[in-house]
Design an enzyme around this catalytic site. Structure first.
Site, PDB file in Angstrom:
ATOM      1  N   SER A  84      16.175  48.484 -86.011  1.00  0.00           N
ATOM      2  CA  SER A  84      15.900  49.897 -85.808  1.00  0.00           C
ATOM      3  C   SER A  84      16.599  50.742 -86.870  1.00  0.00           C
ATOM      4  CB  SER A  84      16.310  50.303 -84.392  1.00  0.00           C
ATOM      5  OG  SER A  84      15.835  51.592 -84.079  1.00  0.00           O
ATOM      6  N   ASP A 121       5.565  47.843 -80.910  1.00  0.00           N
ATOM      7  CA  ASP A 121       6.700  48.755 -81.044  1.00  0.00           C
ATOM      8  C   ASP A 121       6.216  50.191 -80.889  1.00  0.00           C
ATOM      9  OD1 ASP A 121       8.949  50.177 -81.719  1.00  0.00           O
ATOM     10  OD2 ASP A 121       9.212  49.275 -83.696  1.00  0.00           O
ATOM     11  N   HIS A 133      10.059  47.117 -79.339  1.00  0.00           N
ATOM     12  CA  HIS A 133      11.006  47.549 -80.364  1.00  0.00           C
ATOM     13  C   HIS A 133      12.270  46.701 -80.428  1.00  0.00           C
ATOM     14  CE1 HIS A 133      12.763  50.302 -83.217  1.00  0.00           C
ATOM     15  NE2 HIS A 133      13.801  50.542 -82.424  1.00  0.00           N
TER      16      HIS A 133
END
Length: 379
Positions: free
Chosen positions: A191, A284, A318
Protein backbone atom coordinates in the site's frame (compact mmCIF):
# COMPACT_ATOMS: atom_id res chain seq x y z
CA UNK A 1 -12.38 -43.43 25.27
CA UNK A 2 -12.77 -39.65 25.60
CA UNK A 3 -12.32 -37.58 22.43
CA UNK A 4 -8.91 -35.96 21.95
CA UNK A 5 -7.98 -32.97 19.81
CA UNK A 6 -4.46 -32.86 18.39
CA UNK A 7 -2.51 -30.23 16.49
CA UNK A 8 0.71 -31.06 14.65
CA UNK A 9 3.37 -29.78 15.06
CA UNK A 10 2.58 -30.17 18.74
CA UNK A 11 2.45 -27.09 20.92
CA UNK A 12 3.87 -24.44 18.62
CA UNK A 13 4.61 -23.57 15.02
CA UNK A 14 5.66 -20.61 12.88
CA UNK A 15 2.79 -18.54 11.57
CA UNK A 16 3.57 -19.33 7.94
CA UNK A 17 3.62 -23.07 8.70
CA UNK A 18 0.48 -25.15 8.08
CA UNK A 19 -0.74 -27.33 10.93
CA UNK A 20 -2.67 -30.59 10.95
CA UNK A 21 -5.77 -30.65 13.13
CA UNK A 22 -7.40 -33.99 14.00
CA UNK A 23 -9.88 -35.45 16.48
CA UNK A 24 -9.91 -39.04 17.77
CA UNK A 25 -12.32 -40.98 19.98
CA UNK A 26 -15.59 -39.72 18.51
CA UNK A 27 -18.61 -41.92 17.86
CA UNK A 28 -18.91 -43.27 14.30
CA UNK A 29 -20.16 -40.48 12.00
CA UNK A 30 -20.71 -38.19 14.98
CA UNK A 31 -21.60 -34.60 14.03
CA UNK A 32 -19.30 -32.08 15.68
CA UNK A 33 -18.40 -28.40 15.50
CA UNK A 34 -14.84 -27.15 15.72
CA UNK A 35 -14.16 -23.65 16.99
CA UNK A 36 -11.00 -21.55 16.90
CA UNK A 37 -10.29 -18.25 18.65
CA UNK A 38 -7.43 -15.91 19.43
CA UNK A 39 -6.97 -12.44 20.90
CA UNK A 40 -4.63 -9.86 19.45
CA UNK A 41 -2.38 -7.66 21.55
CA UNK A 42 -5.16 -5.12 22.01
CA UNK A 43 -7.59 -7.74 23.28
CA UNK A 44 -9.71 -7.95 20.13
CA UNK A 45 -11.24 -11.41 19.68
CA UNK A 46 -11.06 -13.31 16.38
CA UNK A 47 -13.17 -16.43 15.91
CA UNK A 48 -14.12 -19.09 13.37
CA UNK A 49 -16.14 -22.31 13.44
CA UNK A 50 -16.96 -25.16 11.08
CA UNK A 51 -19.26 -28.19 11.15
CA UNK A 52 -17.88 -31.67 10.46
CA UNK A 53 -18.84 -35.33 10.65
CA UNK A 54 -16.51 -38.05 11.95
CA UNK A 55 -15.75 -41.09 9.80
CA UNK A 56 -16.93 -44.63 10.48
CA UNK A 57 -14.04 -45.14 12.93
CA UNK A 58 -14.85 -42.00 14.94
CA UNK A 59 -11.91 -40.05 13.53
CA UNK A 60 -11.79 -36.59 12.03
CA UNK A 61 -8.83 -35.24 10.06
CA UNK A 62 -9.25 -31.73 8.66
CA UNK A 63 -6.77 -32.57 5.89
CA UNK A 64 -9.24 -35.16 4.59
CA UNK A 65 -12.69 -34.18 5.82
CA UNK A 66 -14.55 -31.27 4.19
CA UNK A 67 -16.31 -28.71 6.37
CA UNK A 68 -20.10 -28.94 6.03
CA UNK A 69 -20.61 -25.24 6.73
CA UNK A 70 -19.89 -22.48 9.20
CA UNK A 71 -17.22 -19.85 8.64
CA UNK A 72 -16.21 -21.78 5.51
CA UNK A 73 -17.09 -24.96 3.63
CA UNK A 74 -15.21 -27.67 1.78
CA UNK A 75 -11.76 -29.16 2.26
CA UNK A 76 -9.80 -26.43 4.04
CA UNK A 77 -7.20 -27.84 6.47
CA UNK A 78 -6.27 -24.30 7.63
CA UNK A 79 -9.74 -22.81 7.36
CA UNK A 80 -10.18 -22.44 11.13
CA UNK A 81 -7.21 -20.03 11.07
CA UNK A 82 -7.62 -17.94 7.93
CA UNK A 83 -11.42 -17.73 8.21
CA UNK A 84 -11.34 -16.06 11.63
CA UNK A 85 -13.35 -12.86 11.85
CA UNK A 86 -13.05 -10.09 14.44
CA UNK A 87 -15.85 -9.47 16.89
CA UNK A 88 -15.03 -5.78 16.51
CA UNK A 89 -16.18 -4.48 13.10
CA UNK A 90 -13.55 -3.38 10.60
CA UNK A 91 -10.62 -4.69 12.65
CA UNK A 92 -7.47 -6.17 11.16
CA UNK A 93 -5.21 -8.75 12.76
CA UNK A 94 -1.77 -7.17 13.10
CA UNK A 95 1.24 -8.54 14.96
CA UNK A 96 2.82 -5.68 16.87
CA UNK A 97 5.36 -7.58 18.95
CA UNK A 98 6.92 -10.51 17.11
CA UNK A 99 8.63 -11.71 20.28
CA UNK A 100 5.34 -13.15 21.54
CA UNK A 101 3.07 -15.67 19.80
CA UNK A 102 -0.61 -15.59 19.02
CA UNK A 103 -2.28 -18.27 21.12
CA UNK A 104 -5.01 -20.15 19.23
CA UNK A 105 -7.69 -21.85 21.33
CA UNK A 106 -9.32 -24.84 19.61
CA UNK A 107 -12.46 -26.64 20.81
CA UNK A 108 -14.59 -29.59 19.70
CA UNK A 109 -18.32 -29.41 20.45
CA UNK A 110 -20.93 -32.13 20.11
CA UNK A 111 -23.47 -31.48 17.33
CA UNK A 112 -23.68 -28.70 14.81
CA UNK A 113 -24.53 -25.77 17.06
CA UNK A 114 -21.46 -23.53 17.42
CA UNK A 115 -22.65 -22.07 20.73
CA UNK A 116 -24.84 -24.79 22.22
CA UNK A 117 -23.02 -28.09 21.95
CA UNK A 118 -21.35 -29.96 24.79
CA UNK A 119 -17.59 -29.43 24.98
CA UNK A 120 -15.82 -32.67 24.02
CA UNK A 121 -12.15 -31.65 23.77
CA UNK A 122 -9.91 -28.62 23.58
CA UNK A 123 -6.32 -27.74 22.71
CA UNK A 124 -4.07 -24.70 22.65
CA UNK A 125 -1.50 -23.92 19.98
CA UNK A 126 1.05 -21.12 19.78
CA UNK A 127 1.74 -19.43 16.45
CA UNK A 128 5.19 -17.82 16.60
CA UNK A 129 6.78 -15.10 14.47
CA UNK A 130 10.42 -15.05 15.55
CA UNK A 131 12.52 -18.17 14.87
CA UNK A 132 14.80 -19.42 17.65
CA UNK A 133 18.13 -17.61 17.82
CA UNK A 134 17.07 -14.44 16.00
CA UNK A 135 18.16 -11.29 17.83
CA UNK A 136 15.97 -8.19 17.89
CA UNK A 137 17.88 -4.89 18.12
CA UNK A 138 16.06 -1.50 18.32
CA UNK A 139 17.56 1.19 16.07
CA UNK A 140 17.37 4.84 17.13
CA UNK A 141 19.52 7.03 14.92
CA UNK A 142 18.46 10.61 14.23
CA UNK A 143 14.89 10.44 13.00
CA UNK A 144 15.12 6.75 12.12
CA UNK A 145 12.94 4.43 14.19
CA UNK A 146 13.48 0.83 13.24
CA UNK A 147 14.16 -2.69 14.45
CA UNK A 148 17.04 -4.85 13.26
CA UNK A 149 16.56 -8.63 13.22
CA UNK A 150 19.82 -10.56 13.20
CA UNK A 151 19.62 -14.25 12.29
CA UNK A 152 21.82 -16.79 14.04
CA UNK A 153 24.99 -17.94 12.35
CA UNK A 154 27.83 -16.12 10.71
CA UNK A 155 27.76 -12.29 10.67
CA UNK A 156 27.61 -12.39 6.85
CA UNK A 157 24.07 -13.80 6.96
CA UNK A 158 21.50 -11.27 5.75
CA UNK A 159 19.69 -9.42 8.54
CA UNK A 160 16.28 -7.80 8.26
CA UNK A 161 15.62 -4.19 9.17
CA UNK A 162 12.00 -3.19 9.75
CA UNK A 163 11.47 0.56 9.61
CA UNK A 164 8.37 2.43 10.72
CA UNK A 165 6.27 4.36 8.24
CA UNK A 166 2.97 5.97 9.19
CA UNK A 167 2.70 3.73 12.29
CA UNK A 168 2.91 0.65 10.10
CA UNK A 169 6.05 -0.87 8.63
CA UNK A 170 7.99 -1.76 5.55
CA UNK A 171 10.90 -4.16 5.54
CA UNK A 172 14.38 -3.56 4.24
CA UNK A 173 16.42 -6.74 3.63
CA UNK A 174 20.14 -6.08 3.91
CA UNK A 175 23.33 -7.92 3.11
CA UNK A 176 26.20 -6.99 5.40
CA UNK A 177 29.41 -5.61 3.85
CA UNK A 178 31.87 -8.40 3.17
CA UNK A 179 29.24 -11.03 2.45
CA UNK A 180 30.39 -13.48 -0.19
CA UNK A 181 27.09 -13.29 -2.06
CA UNK A 182 24.04 -11.11 -2.17
CA UNK A 183 24.62 -7.52 -3.35
CA UNK A 184 22.71 -4.50 -2.19
CA UNK A 185 19.42 -3.96 -0.45
CA UNK A 186 15.92 -5.36 -0.92
CA UNK A 187 12.70 -3.53 -0.13
CA UNK A 188 9.24 -4.82 0.70
CA UNK A 189 6.17 -2.64 1.10
CA UNK A 190 2.39 -2.81 0.89
CA UNK A 191 0.00 0.00 0.00
CA UNK A 192 1.44 3.40 1.02
CA UNK A 193 4.65 1.65 2.11
CA UNK A 194 4.81 0.18 -1.39
CA UNK A 195 4.82 3.74 -2.69
CA UNK A 196 7.70 4.60 -0.35
CA UNK A 197 9.66 1.54 -1.46
CA UNK A 198 9.10 2.36 -5.11
CA UNK A 199 10.31 5.91 -4.41
CA UNK A 200 13.39 4.67 -2.53
CA UNK A 201 14.27 2.33 -5.39
CA UNK A 202 13.91 5.25 -7.83
CA UNK A 203 15.87 7.91 -5.94
CA UNK A 204 18.45 5.91 -3.96
CA UNK A 205 21.46 3.92 -5.13
CA UNK A 206 22.30 0.28 -4.31
CA UNK A 207 18.69 -0.93 -4.19
CA UNK A 208 18.90 -4.37 -5.73
CA UNK A 209 15.34 -5.70 -5.47
CA UNK A 210 11.93 -4.41 -4.45
CA UNK A 211 8.59 -6.13 -3.88
CA UNK A 212 5.59 -3.83 -4.16
CA UNK A 213 2.28 -5.19 -2.88
CA UNK A 214 -0.78 -3.28 -4.10
CA UNK A 215 1.10 0.01 -4.19
CA UNK A 216 0.54 3.14 -6.28
CA UNK A 217 2.89 4.36 -8.96
CA UNK A 218 2.60 8.00 -7.92
CA UNK A 219 2.84 10.12 -4.81
CA UNK A 220 -0.39 10.04 -2.78
CA UNK A 221 -1.79 11.84 0.27
CA UNK A 222 1.31 13.96 1.00
CA UNK A 223 4.20 15.58 -0.83
CA UNK A 224 7.23 13.37 -1.35
CA UNK A 225 10.56 15.16 -0.92
CA UNK A 226 14.05 14.03 -1.90
CA UNK A 227 16.87 16.59 -1.83
CA UNK A 228 15.74 19.38 -4.14
CA UNK A 229 12.95 17.36 -5.77
CA UNK A 230 9.31 17.25 -4.72
CA UNK A 231 6.52 15.06 -6.01
CA UNK A 232 3.09 16.51 -5.24
CA UNK A 233 0.32 14.08 -4.28
CA UNK A 234 -2.20 13.04 -6.88
CA UNK A 235 -5.36 15.10 -6.88
CA UNK A 236 -8.73 13.40 -6.69
CA UNK A 237 -12.47 13.81 -6.71
CA UNK A 238 -14.52 12.86 -3.65
CA UNK A 239 -17.63 12.66 -5.82
CA UNK A 240 -16.28 9.37 -7.15
CA UNK A 241 -16.59 7.69 -3.74
CA UNK A 242 -19.16 4.89 -3.69
CA UNK A 243 -20.86 3.66 -0.52
CA UNK A 244 -21.98 0.05 -0.03
CA UNK A 245 -25.27 -0.92 1.60
CA UNK A 246 -23.29 -1.48 4.82
CA UNK A 247 -21.97 2.07 4.81
CA UNK A 248 -18.45 1.11 3.69
CA UNK A 249 -16.76 3.51 1.29
CA UNK A 250 -15.28 2.32 -2.00
CA UNK A 251 -12.49 4.80 -2.87
CA UNK A 252 -10.94 2.90 -5.77
CA UNK A 253 -11.72 5.59 -8.35
CA UNK A 254 -11.12 8.65 -6.19
CA UNK A 255 -7.62 9.52 -7.46
CA UNK A 256 -6.94 11.13 -10.81
CA UNK A 257 -4.70 9.33 -13.28
CA UNK A 258 -0.97 10.02 -12.84
CA UNK A 259 -0.77 10.03 -16.65
CA UNK A 260 -2.88 13.16 -17.01
CA UNK A 261 -1.23 16.09 -18.75
CA UNK A 262 0.59 18.29 -16.26
CA UNK A 263 0.72 15.69 -13.49
CA UNK A 264 4.06 15.70 -11.65
CA UNK A 265 3.17 12.94 -9.19
CA UNK A 266 4.43 9.94 -11.18
CA UNK A 267 7.38 8.30 -9.40
CA UNK A 268 10.44 8.30 -11.75
CA UNK A 269 10.88 4.53 -11.72
CA UNK A 270 12.95 4.75 -14.91
CA UNK A 271 15.88 5.91 -12.76
CA UNK A 272 16.00 2.62 -10.88
CA UNK A 273 18.24 -0.31 -11.71
CA UNK A 274 16.48 -2.58 -9.22
CA UNK A 275 14.60 -5.75 -10.04
CA UNK A 276 10.89 -5.38 -9.28
CA UNK A 277 8.14 -7.78 -8.29
CA UNK A 278 4.61 -6.39 -8.21
CA UNK A 279 2.01 -8.45 -6.32
CA UNK A 280 -1.47 -7.34 -7.33
CA UNK A 281 -4.91 -8.07 -5.91
CA UNK A 282 -7.31 -7.71 -8.82
CA UNK A 283 -10.21 -6.96 -6.47
CA UNK A 284 -8.32 -4.17 -4.70
CA UNK A 285 -10.81 -1.41 -3.90
CA UNK A 286 -8.31 0.92 -2.24
CA UNK A 287 -6.85 1.98 -5.58
CA UNK A 288 -6.12 0.63 -9.05
CA UNK A 289 -3.15 -1.55 -8.17
CA UNK A 290 -3.07 -3.51 -11.42
CA UNK A 291 -3.08 -0.31 -13.47
CA UNK A 292 -0.23 1.07 -11.35
CA UNK A 293 1.89 -2.07 -11.75
CA UNK A 294 1.36 -2.09 -15.51
CA UNK A 295 2.26 1.60 -15.85
CA UNK A 296 5.45 1.11 -13.86
CA UNK A 297 6.29 -1.81 -16.13
CA UNK A 298 5.68 0.27 -19.28
CA UNK A 299 7.84 3.11 -17.95
CA UNK A 300 10.75 0.83 -17.09
CA UNK A 301 10.68 -0.96 -20.44
CA UNK A 302 10.35 2.32 -22.36
CA UNK A 303 13.67 3.38 -20.80
CA UNK A 304 15.45 0.13 -21.59
CA UNK A 305 15.17 -1.36 -18.12
CA UNK A 306 14.48 -4.98 -17.37
CA UNK A 307 10.82 -5.95 -17.46
CA UNK A 308 9.53 -6.39 -13.90
CA UNK A 309 7.61 -9.41 -12.74
CA UNK A 310 3.89 -8.88 -12.15
CA UNK A 311 1.76 -11.52 -10.43
CA UNK A 312 -1.98 -10.87 -10.36
CA UNK A 313 -4.33 -12.60 -7.94
CA UNK A 314 -8.02 -12.76 -8.98
CA UNK A 315 -10.66 -12.09 -6.32
CA UNK A 316 -7.95 -10.78 -4.00
CA UNK A 317 -8.29 -7.47 -2.21
CA UNK A 318 -5.92 -4.81 -0.91
CA UNK A 319 -4.27 -6.44 2.10
CA UNK A 320 -2.10 -9.35 1.00
CA UNK A 321 -0.84 -10.50 4.39
CA UNK A 322 1.40 -13.36 5.57
CA UNK A 323 0.03 -16.90 5.13
CA UNK A 324 -3.08 -17.87 7.08
CA UNK A 325 -3.75 -14.39 8.43
CA UNK A 326 -7.49 -13.68 8.53
CA UNK A 327 -8.57 -11.79 5.42
CA UNK A 328 -9.32 -8.09 6.02
CA UNK A 329 -12.16 -6.96 3.75
CA UNK A 330 -12.65 -3.45 5.14
CA UNK A 331 -10.82 -1.23 7.61
CA UNK A 332 -11.36 2.15 9.22
CA UNK A 333 -8.91 4.51 7.53
CA UNK A 334 -7.69 7.20 9.89
CA UNK A 335 -7.25 9.67 7.05
CA UNK A 336 -11.01 9.78 6.46
CA UNK A 337 -12.17 8.28 9.78
CA UNK A 338 -14.48 5.93 7.95
CA UNK A 339 -14.53 2.22 6.99
CA UNK A 340 -12.92 1.67 3.59
CA UNK A 341 -13.61 -1.31 1.34
CA UNK A 342 -10.52 -3.44 0.65
CA UNK A 343 -12.16 -6.22 -1.35
CA UNK A 344 -11.43 -9.91 -1.79
CA UNK A 345 -13.23 -13.26 -1.75
CA UNK A 346 -12.31 -15.17 1.45
CA UNK A 347 -11.02 -18.50 0.19
CA UNK A 348 -9.25 -17.22 -2.94
CA UNK A 349 -7.74 -14.31 -1.02
CA UNK A 350 -6.44 -16.71 1.64
CA UNK A 351 -4.78 -18.79 -1.09
CA UNK A 352 -3.14 -15.62 -2.42
CA UNK A 353 -1.58 -15.00 1.00
CA UNK A 354 0.18 -18.36 0.83
CA UNK A 355 1.35 -18.04 -2.77
CA UNK A 356 2.50 -14.42 -2.47
CA UNK A 357 4.62 -15.31 0.56
CA UNK A 358 6.42 -18.02 -1.44
CA UNK A 359 6.82 -15.78 -4.48
CA UNK A 360 8.39 -12.85 -2.63
CA UNK A 361 10.83 -15.11 -0.76
CA UNK A 362 11.90 -16.79 -4.00
CA UNK A 363 12.34 -13.34 -5.58
CA UNK A 364 14.59 -12.09 -2.79
CA UNK A 365 16.62 -15.31 -2.78
CA UNK A 366 17.19 -14.92 -6.52
CA UNK A 367 18.23 -11.28 -6.45
CA UNK A 368 19.92 -10.93 -3.07
CA UNK A 369 21.68 -14.25 -2.61
CA UNK A 370 21.91 -15.56 -6.17
CA UNK A 371 19.87 -18.69 -5.43
CA UNK A 372 17.88 -19.98 -8.39
CA UNK A 373 14.37 -20.41 -7.07
CA UNK A 374 11.32 -20.36 -9.33
CA UNK A 375 7.83 -20.89 -8.00
CA UNK A 376 5.01 -20.79 -10.58
CA UNK A 377 2.11 -18.66 -9.40
CA UNK A 378 -0.87 -20.78 -8.37
CA UNK A 379 -3.52 -18.20 -9.20
Amino acid sequence: MAPTLTVEPAGRSCWDEPVRIAVRGLAPEQPVTLRAALRDEKGALFRAHARYRADAAGRLDLARAPALGGSFAGLEPMGLIWAMEPDKPFWRLIKRDVRTPFVVQLEVLDGHEPDGGRLLARAEHERHFLPPGVRRVPVREGRVRATLFLPPGEPTDAPVLVACADSRAFAVFLTLPGASEGPGVGLLGISKEGELCLSMASFLKNITAAVIINGPVASTSIHLHYKDETLPPLSGNLNRVKVTKDGVKDIRNILNSPLETGSKSFIPVERSDAAFLFLVGQDDHNWKSEFCANEACKCLQAHGKKKPQIICYPETGHTIDPPYFPVCFALVLRLVNSPILYGGEPRVHAMAHVDAWKQLQAFFHRHLSGEKMTIPAKL
